[in-house]
Design a protein around this motif. Sequence first.
Motif, PDB file in Angstrom:
ATOM      1  N   SER A 208      46.600  30.721  38.758  1.00 11.66           N
ATOM      2  CA  SER A 208      45.333  31.438  38.892  1.00 11.66           C
ATOM      3  C   SER A 208      44.299  30.489  39.481  1.00 11.66           C
ATOM      4  O   SER A 208      44.408  29.259  39.337  1.00 11.66           O
ATOM      5  N   THR A 209      43.315  31.035  40.160  1.00 13.42           N
ATOM      6  CA  THR A 209      42.263  30.214  40.760  1.00 13.42           C
ATOM      7  C   THR A 209      40.903  30.763  40.361  1.00 13.42           C
ATOM      8  O   THR A 209      40.733  31.964  40.097  1.00 13.42           O
ATOM      9  N   THR A 236      41.070  25.154  46.281  1.00 17.96           N
ATOM     10  CA  THR A 236      40.790  26.547  46.630  1.00 17.96           C
ATOM     11  C   THR A 236      39.846  26.622  47.826  1.00 17.96           C
ATOM     12  O   THR A 236      39.113  25.682  48.146  1.00 17.96           O
ATOM     13  N   GLY A 240      41.375  30.947  51.864  1.00 16.16           N
ATOM     14  CA  GLY A 240      42.748  30.890  51.384  1.00 16.16           C
ATOM     15  C   GLY A 240      43.587  29.923  52.192  1.00 16.16           C
ATOM     16  O   GLY A 240      43.069  28.978  52.782  1.00 16.16           O
ATOM     17  N   THR A 262      40.215  31.625  46.479  1.00 19.35           N
ATOM     18  CA  THR A 262      39.443  31.551  45.230  1.00 19.35           C
ATOM     19  C   THR A 262      39.536  32.856  44.439  1.00 19.35           C
ATOM     20  O   THR A 262      39.859  33.924  44.972  1.00 19.35           O
ATOM     21  N   ASN A 263      39.283  32.729  43.134  1.00 20.25           N
ATOM     22  CA  ASN A 263      39.121  33.870  42.223  1.00 20.25           C
ATOM     23  C   ASN A 263      40.304  34.851  42.258  1.00 20.25           C
ATOM     24  O   ASN A 263      40.140  36.055  42.433  1.00 20.25           O
ATOM     25  N   ARG A 264      41.478  34.307  42.091  1.00 22.16           N
ATOM     26  CA  ARG A 264      42.681  35.136  42.003  1.00 22.16           C
ATOM     27  C   ARG A 264      43.291  34.976  40.613  1.00 22.16           C
ATOM     28  O   ARG A 264      43.483  33.855  40.135  1.00 22.16           O
ATOM     29  N   SER A 265      43.624  36.100  39.985  1.00 20.74           N
ATOM     30  CA  SER A 265      44.162  36.055  38.621  1.00 20.74           C
ATOM     31  C   SER A 265      45.643  35.736  38.587  1.00 20.74           C
ATOM     32  O   SER A 265      46.159  35.260  37.569  1.00 20.74           O
ATOM     33  N   SER A 266      46.328  35.978  39.703  1.00 14.84           N
ATOM     34  CA  SER A 266      47.765  35.716  39.720  1.00 14.84           C
ATOM     35  C   SER A 266      48.238  35.452  41.146  1.00 14.84           C
ATOM     36  O   SER A 266      48.084  36.302  42.021  1.00 14.84           O
ATOM     37  N   ILE A 267      48.790  34.272  41.366  1.00 14.14           N
ATOM     38  CA  ILE A 267      49.368  33.897  42.654  1.00 14.14           C
ATOM     39  C   ILE A 267      50.743  33.301  42.398  1.00 14.14           C
ATOM     40  O   ILE A 267      50.904  32.449  41.523  1.00 14.14           O
TER      41      ILE A 267
END
Length: 490
Positions: A208-209, A236, A240, A262-267
């Motif tokens: 996550s980011t 980040t 991307g 940025t601001n990703r809950s799941s990668i």
Amino acid sequence: MKHYKHLLFLAVLCLSTIANTTYTLLAAEGEPELKQTKQATELYQQLAHAERKGVASFSCLLKAADTGEEIFSYQPNRSMIPASTTKLFTTAAATLLLDSFPFVTDFRISGRVQNGTLVGDLIIVGSGDPTIYSKYFPADSIRFRESLLAALQAHQIKRIEGAVVVNAAAYDRIGFHPEWMAEDRGEWYANGVYGFNIFDNWIKLTLSTGSDKYDVSILRTYPPRSGVEWDNQIVTSKRGGSAEGDGLPLVEKRTLKGTLPTNRSSIKLSVDMPHPPFYAARFITYLLQDNGIEVAKAPEVSFTPPESKGKLIGRYWGPKKGDILHATNYFSLNHYAETLLKAMARGEKPASTEVGIKCELQFFKEEGLKFSESFRLVDGSGLARANRFTANDMAILLHFMMHQDKPLFDNYLYSLPEAGSEGTVRRFLSNKPYNSYLKSGSMSGVQCYAGYIDYQGRQYLLVLMANNVKERATTRTLFSKVADLVTTIE
């Protein structure tokens, strides 16, 4: 539907084999070769023009399978980097050299069993099986677990005073091929292969980011409890980017680097598993403990044959050869291809890629296959850019495999996905009036396809190779035109 189409291809092939004998006699009496069509002449000029423009360097060949007549060729003797079409050579040799069930894992014990306690070690003797807990054989993961637990239950083993020892001596310790590029090291597709493999030898991370440049967290891994030390250097960016892992084989540390949005809950990010045999020893230890079997000592790994084989208490038979071949070519699995290659060298202790190549080439030589002077194989998957062969070399192999015993060619043909609908070629040659079964090969600057076409009851050999590729879309369009020439033949 796919199975039906393959059967139709094979049924007509039986008739074409008879036709092939007839053609040989006619040709000796001066039967004229097939004349190049107007479309073929125009396409030759288009390929030459594309080369001059810097689109790519091409080598193409289209031949009738029954007569061997050349329908179209463009620089068929040009030495090319083949990428994953190399797997066609590996799987061809594996089809003809390996047993119907090529991978068998032994469960052995050292010491005695007394009152439910094994006074000694549980030894898992690997055979290089790439399918244990593989995502491509999910049902077989259950079979492996149940086979092991059933073996222990049959011998009333409820506690192990020693350790779970994974013996990986079947193959050498060189997992990452020295001819592979350094930039591929640590990548999931360049995972090493060993005498014991598990979970496809790669790890999938979920990250996550946040909004901060260094706000990157590892949430979990699959498989769990990886044992890897993660040096997380990913940053980040609002724009991307991409991230990757890097590290040495058999060293349980990976550096994660690159840029993620940025601001990703799941990668999701996949990297190679650094030490599959050691992970397997830990995983099996946890598996036994989760099923009520106590293991007193820490897990161990050995790359040398045991001084004493111990007592055999059970055995796990991996999938049958045809299914493994199918997974290898359908999904273009590098680690499957490399394990098959090393399996061909199991007469040596330990088996190695180098010896596997020697066994493969010796077999082709004994079968009378004569390849070009530039022909060179250095691995089983095609990940090495040092592999070289020509379109003519590939056509020789494809023709040779068509004339094997039907069950053997069945396995080989079924391993190839149908272009336009399946596997790695699902977006190539879509909505065509013919059926084609092809292996693709792609890497930086390389795009290749090779396999078989069936059109109106006649079979063709198709080889399409491009190096120094600058325009992939244009390259695929020209390749499609080569295949379409089967519809112009009277």
